[in-house]
Structure formats: C-alpha cells, structure tokens
Scaffold this motif. Sequence first.
Motif, mmCIF file in Angstrom:
data_model
loop_
_atom_site.group_PDB
_atom_site.id
_atom_site.type_symbol
_atom_site.label_atom_id
_atom_site.label_comp_id
_atom_site.label_asym_id
_atom_site.label_seq_id
_atom_site.Cartn_x
_atom_site.Cartn_y
_atom_site.Cartn_z
ATOM 1 N N GLY A 72 0.780 -1.238 0.000
ATOM 2 C CA GLY A 72 0.000 0.000 0.000
ATOM 3 C C GLY A 72 0.811 1.287 0.000
ATOM 4 N N VAL A 73 2.067 1.194 -0.417
ATOM 5 C CA VAL A 73 2.930 2.382 -0.483
ATOM 6 C C VAL A 73 2.481 3.289 -1.633
ATOM 7 C CG1 VAL A 73 5.272 3.046 -1.207
ATOM 8 C CG2 VAL A 73 4.956 1.365 0.608
ATOM 9 N N ASN A 74 2.550 4.617 -1.437
ATOM 10 C CA ASN A 74 2.240 5.521 -2.559
ATOM 11 C C ASN A 74 3.428 6.386 -2.964
ATOM 12 O OD1 ASN A 74 2.343 7.435 -0.557
ATOM 13 N ND2 ASN A 74 0.143 7.760 -0.483
ATOM 14 N N THR A 75 4.485 6.402 -2.136
ATOM 15 C CA THR A 75 5.671 7.193 -2.482
ATOM 16 C C THR A 75 6.937 6.372 -2.239
ATOM 17 O OG1 THR A 75 4.509 9.180 -1.770
ATOM 18 C CG2 THR A 75 6.884 9.368 -2.054
ATOM 19 N N VAL A 76 7.772 6.296 -3.271
ATOM 20 C CA VAL A 76 9.047 5.585 -3.147
ATOM 21 C C VAL A 76 10.164 6.618 -3.212
ATOM 22 C CG1 VAL A 76 10.597 3.909 -4.226
ATOM 23 C CG2 VAL A 76 8.154 3.459 -4.142
ATOM 24 N N VAL A 77 11.061 6.597 -2.228
ATOM 25 C CA VAL A 77 12.138 7.592 -2.176
ATOM 26 C C VAL A 77 13.491 6.904 -2.394
ATOM 27 C CG1 VAL A 77 13.221 9.398 -0.783
ATOM 28 C CG2 VAL A 77 10.769 8.954 -0.551
ATOM 29 N N ALA A 78 14.219 7.382 -3.387
ATOM 30 C CA ALA A 78 15.562 6.858 -3.636
ATOM 31 C C ALA A 78 16.541 7.628 -2.757
ATOM 32 C CB ALA A 78 15.916 7.025 -5.107
ATOM 33 N N VAL A 79 17.279 6.912 -1.919
ATOM 34 C CA VAL A 79 18.258 7.554 -1.040
ATOM 35 C C VAL A 79 19.633 7.075 -1.489
ATOM 36 C CG1 VAL A 79 18.956 7.940 1.362
ATOM 37 C CG2 VAL A 79 16.567 7.432 0.839
ATOM 38 N N GLY A 80 20.401 7.960 -2.109
ATOM 39 C CA GLY A 80 21.717 7.546 -2.578
ATOM 40 C C GLY A 80 22.205 8.376 -3.745
ATOM 41 N N THR A 81 22.878 7.698 -4.673
ATOM 42 C CA THR A 81 23.543 8.364 -5.788
ATOM 43 C C THR A 81 22.659 8.339 -7.045
ATOM 44 O OG1 THR A 81 24.507 6.272 -6.431
ATOM 45 C CG2 THR A 81 25.804 7.620 -4.924
ATOM 46 N N ASP A 82 23.215 8.829 -8.167
ATOM 47 C CA ASP A 82 22.481 8.793 -9.443
ATOM 48 C C ASP A 82 22.142 7.361 -9.863
ATOM 49 O OD1 ASP A 82 22.322 11.486 -9.670
ATOM 50 O OD2 ASP A 82 23.907 11.714 -11.176
ATOM 51 N N ARG A 83 22.991 6.411 -9.449
ATOM 52 C CA ARG A 83 22.724 5.000 -9.772
ATOM 53 C C ARG A 83 21.436 4.535 -9.064
ATOM 54 N NH1 ARG A 83 25.057 0.044 -11.395
ATOM 55 N NH2 ARG A 83 26.847 1.110 -12.248
ATOM 56 N N THR A 84 21.307 4.897 -7.790
ATOM 57 C CA THR A 84 20.108 4.529 -7.013
ATOM 58 C C THR A 84 18.874 5.164 -7.643
ATOM 59 O OG1 THR A 84 21.550 5.105 -5.164
ATOM 60 C CG2 THR A 84 19.372 4.267 -4.611
ATOM 61 N N ILE A 85 19.022 6.450 -8.008
ATOM 62 C CA ILE A 85 17.878 7.173 -8.585
ATOM 63 C C ILE A 85 17.446 6.511 -9.892
ATOM 64 C CG2 ILE A 85 17.107 9.398 -9.524
ATOM 65 C CD1 ILE A 85 19.209 10.712 -7.585
ATOM 66 N N THR A 86 18.428 6.182 -10.757
ATOM 67 C CA THR A 86 18.107 5.578 -12.057
ATOM 68 C C THR A 86 17.463 4.209 -11.863
ATOM 69 O OG1 THR A 86 19.956 6.772 -13.014
ATOM 70 C CG2 THR A 86 19.076 4.960 -14.315
ATOM 71 N N GLU A 87 17.982 3.431 -10.919
ATOM 72 C CA GLU A 87 17.397 2.104 -10.668
ATOM 73 C C GLU A 87 15.954 2.242 -10.162
ATOM 74 O OE1 GLU A 87 20.088 -0.618 -8.724
ATOM 75 O OE2 GLU A 87 18.509 -2.133 -8.535
ATOM 76 N N THR A 88 15.727 3.243 -9.322
ATOM 77 C CA THR A 88 14.371 3.462 -8.794
ATOM 78 C C THR A 88 13.433 3.959 -9.898
ATOM 79 O OG1 THR A 88 15.394 4.017 -6.686
ATOM 80 C CG2 THR A 88 13.071 4.569 -6.923
ATOM 81 N N VAL A 89 13.940 4.881 -10.741
ATOM 82 C CA VAL A 89 13.143 5.378 -11.880
ATOM 83 C C VAL A 89 12.692 4.202 -12.737
ATOM 84 C CG1 VAL A 89 13.344 6.585 -14.106
ATOM 85 C CG2 VAL A 89 14.080 7.728 -12.022
ATOM 86 N N ASN A 90 13.622 3.274 -13.019
ATOM 87 C CA ASN A 90 13.293 2.122 -13.853
ATOM 88 C C ASN A 90 12.323 1.163 -13.167
ATOM 89 O OD1 ASN A 90 14.794 1.768 -16.626
ATOM 90 N ND2 ASN A 90 16.082 3.003 -15.299
ATOM 91 N N ALA A 91 12.321 1.191 -11.850
ATOM 92 C CA ALA A 91 11.414 0.305 -11.115
ATOM 93 C C ALA A 91 10.001 0.871 -11.051
ATOM 94 C CB ALA A 91 11.949 0.079 -9.703
ATOM 95 N N ILE A 92 9.859 2.196 -10.996
ATOM 96 C CA ILE A 92 8.500 2.745 -10.784
ATOM 97 C C ILE A 92 7.885 3.418 -12.014
ATOM 98 C CG2 ILE A 92 9.050 3.102 -8.325
ATOM 99 C CD1 ILE A 92 8.674 6.084 -8.835
ATOM 100 N N ALA A 93 8.664 3.564 -13.095
ATOM 101 C CA ALA A 93 8.111 4.202 -14.300
ATOM 102 C C ALA A 93 6.855 3.462 -14.762
ATOM 103 C CB ALA A 93 9.155 4.204 -15.409
ATOM 104 N N GLY A 94 5.817 4.211 -15.008
ATOM 105 C CA GLY A 94 4.577 3.606 -15.498
ATOM 106 C C GLY A 94 3.624 3.166 -14.398
ATOM 107 N N THR A 95 4.068 3.212 -13.140
ATOM 108 C CA THR A 95 3.170 2.863 -12.030
ATOM 109 C C THR A 95 2.488 4.144 -11.531
ATOM 110 O OG1 THR A 95 4.770 3.239 -10.244
ATOM 111 C CG2 THR A 95 4.813 1.059 -11.287
ATOM 112 N N ASP A 96 1.614 3.994 -10.556
ATOM 113 C CA ASP A 96 0.939 5.169 -9.981
ATOM 114 C C ASP A 96 1.735 5.792 -8.844
ATOM 115 O OD1 ASP A 96 -1.189 5.498 -11.598
ATOM 116 O OD2 ASP A 96 -2.544 4.212 -10.443
ATOM 117 N N LEU A 97 2.882 5.217 -8.550
ATOM 118 C CA LEU A 97 3.683 5.692 -7.424
ATOM 119 C C LEU A 97 4.313 7.056 -7.719
ATOM 120 C CD1 LEU A 97 5.558 2.362 -6.613
ATOM 121 C CD2 LEU A 97 3.696 3.379 -5.303
#
Lengths: 242, 139
Positions: A55-80
């Motif tokens: 039931g999470v609605n917000t995912v926060v990437a904590v780290g470097t550009d690598r973490t951010i890119t991995e998170t972007v690829n994980a949540i793109a297209g979702t409602d998060l």
Amino acid sequence: MYFYIYDEILSQQKYANAIADIETRLTDLELQGRIGRLGPLKSAKEMVKQAIRGGVNTVVAVGTDRTITETVNAIAGTDLTMGIIPVGGESRIARLLGIPEGEEATAILAARKVEIVDLGKISNLYFLTSTEITINAPITLECDDKYTLRAPAEGSTVLTVANLDTGTHCQDGYLEAFIQSSKRQWFKKNIQYSTVSFKKGKIITNNTAHALVENTYQVKLPTTISIIPKILKIIVGKDRAF
Amino acid sequence: MFTSKEEGFSGTTVIAEGVHVDGNFQGDGPMIIDGIVKGLISTSKTVEIGHSANIEANIKAGSVIIAGHVKGNISAKDRLELVAGSRVEGDVSAKILVIAEGAILNGKCNMSSSAITNTEENLEQGSKEKNLPKKLATK
C-alpha cells in the motif's frame, strides 16, 4: 505511506551520521516509512513490487544517481510518486530537479511539489536526464523515420541525447540531441555543435561502442532511443531546471 | 516536429559544418544550417544557410537567408535574402527578395502571392516523389 530505497554504499560507516540525521528529520516531519537496501541480490524492481502490495504511494531513492536511475526504472509507469534524497556524492539528477543534498532534501519531500515528467528510453532502460556517446568513428542518428543525421568521421564525436538538462525540458515530449563534432582546419581543431529534437530514433555506428546512460549504465550500440511522455510522477524542488 | 521556445527547448535547430542530413528535415522553429542536407528543408520560421553549407534540397520556410550553395527550389512566405557569395540553382518565390552584389541566382523568380502558394505545393509534391528539386527530378 513512504518506502525508502537505500543505496548499497550507505551501509558504509562513513555515511552513518548522515543517514541518522536524515532519519531523525524524516521522523520529525512524520515522513517515516519502511526501508529497503539495494544489494547484489536485491533489486529496486522487486522492492517496489512488494511496496505496492503493502500500500505504499511514495518511493524515495536515497543515494547516488545510480540509485535514482534504478528506482526510476522500477517505478516508471506505475501510480507511485518518486522522491529523492541524494547521499554519497554529488547527484546531477537531483541538482537538475532542484533537490539539495542530504538532510536538506527532506524539506523538499515534505513540501511535496509533484511534477509529471517524460522519460527517455534507450534500449530497455529509462533515463531522466541524458545519455552520452563518445566515439572516434562515424555515427548516425535516425530521427522519427524522417531523416538521418550523420556526424563526420574526423576526430572524436560526442553525441548527447537529453530529456532533462540545462536548456531542455522534460515535459515537452521531445528528446534533444546535441552533437559535438570536430573539424581539422590546418593545424587547429575546430569544435562544432549541432542540435536537433526528435521523438524516436536509432543510434547506429559500425564500431563497437556504448552509450553511457545517466553517467552510470552502459548500453551497447546500435540501439533505439525514444521519449515516453508523462510517465513519471516525481517530487521536485523550486530550484529545478525546468 | 521541433519544439518551440514556449515548450522549453531553445527551439533553434543547428546543423554544423561537416554534418550530413538526409531526408525530410522538417521543423517549427528556426534553423541554422552549415552542413550538408539532401532532401527537403521545411519550417514556418527562418532558415539560415551558412557559407560552408551545401544543400541539395527544396526549402520551404517563413524567411530564408542564403550564404552558401543551394541546389533546389526555394519558397519563402515572407523574405528571401541571397548574401554576397551565395549561389542558388533553382526557382525561387518570395514576398520580399533581396539579392546582394556577388550572389548568383540561376532559376526563375516569382514574387506574386499565388506563385508562392503554387511553389509550396510543387515543393511538397516534388519532395514526396524523389526528395529532389522538381526541376532536377525531371532532368
């Protein structure tokens, strides 16, 4: 409800204080949530799947550009909705989104200014800012099935395809290609720049070469590249580049 | 195809010297071309063809400034300027035509508004057929 994805490097002792400060601040702001740590056997995609079930609605990437890119690829297209707390080195992505480093980023998270942005897609990898190719051979960019752009073979060529950068806008539905080519004139080298925008294309070269995505991931050429409009909800700061 | 300034991108398409473009090169923003283009160039704004440019294409634009070599028909809705040292081999149509001393124009010239519309239609049709100036395509 928040879910935090921590970079693998943040388990190092040198980041302990920074992480403690961030977590204290998040608790003060009532933004605390579950934490997942990236590792060789733990990907952001798996964590996000579990977070959605929880039931999470917000995912926060904590780290470097690598973490951010991995998170972007994980949540793109979702409602998060995605948030960012840059820790562990300067983050170009966070800077372009107007997010300061470390503890200060929690204020941006609390303000929750959400923008819906486009993402670039190279091969199967999404990118928020840009991808770069440096090559010492001819390189061709096929744009929108309408025309081809061929950079000269002289010297080295740098092809940057940007979705979000200084002077480009990640909500316009276009990718911008910047080609830096060199031309020899007698004994001096003349650097020249070309700029076009397009929606989908193909990057072709006869030599073995890679595109460096978000200064982090490598994608082998030839490859396809396109813009995916309005696919990511992201929390941004007021000093963002768009 | 190219975005306007209002949408965020600075809007100017730039083709540097030595860069080759083949095909239907269309846009909404201004264009500065110093490279080599074969096919069709089309925009509602200004096209600037630089000294080092080599164009084998029909050009359709709001305004056109030529300093290099163009082999193809040109249709400018407002203004066409041929600066000194430029060379055009093709028919031209424009509301305002400026030809500097030292510029070369080998082709028909028409400045009536109906001719501009007709030329635009011909350019589109000719480019669809072969991506070449109509005059050249029929040779």
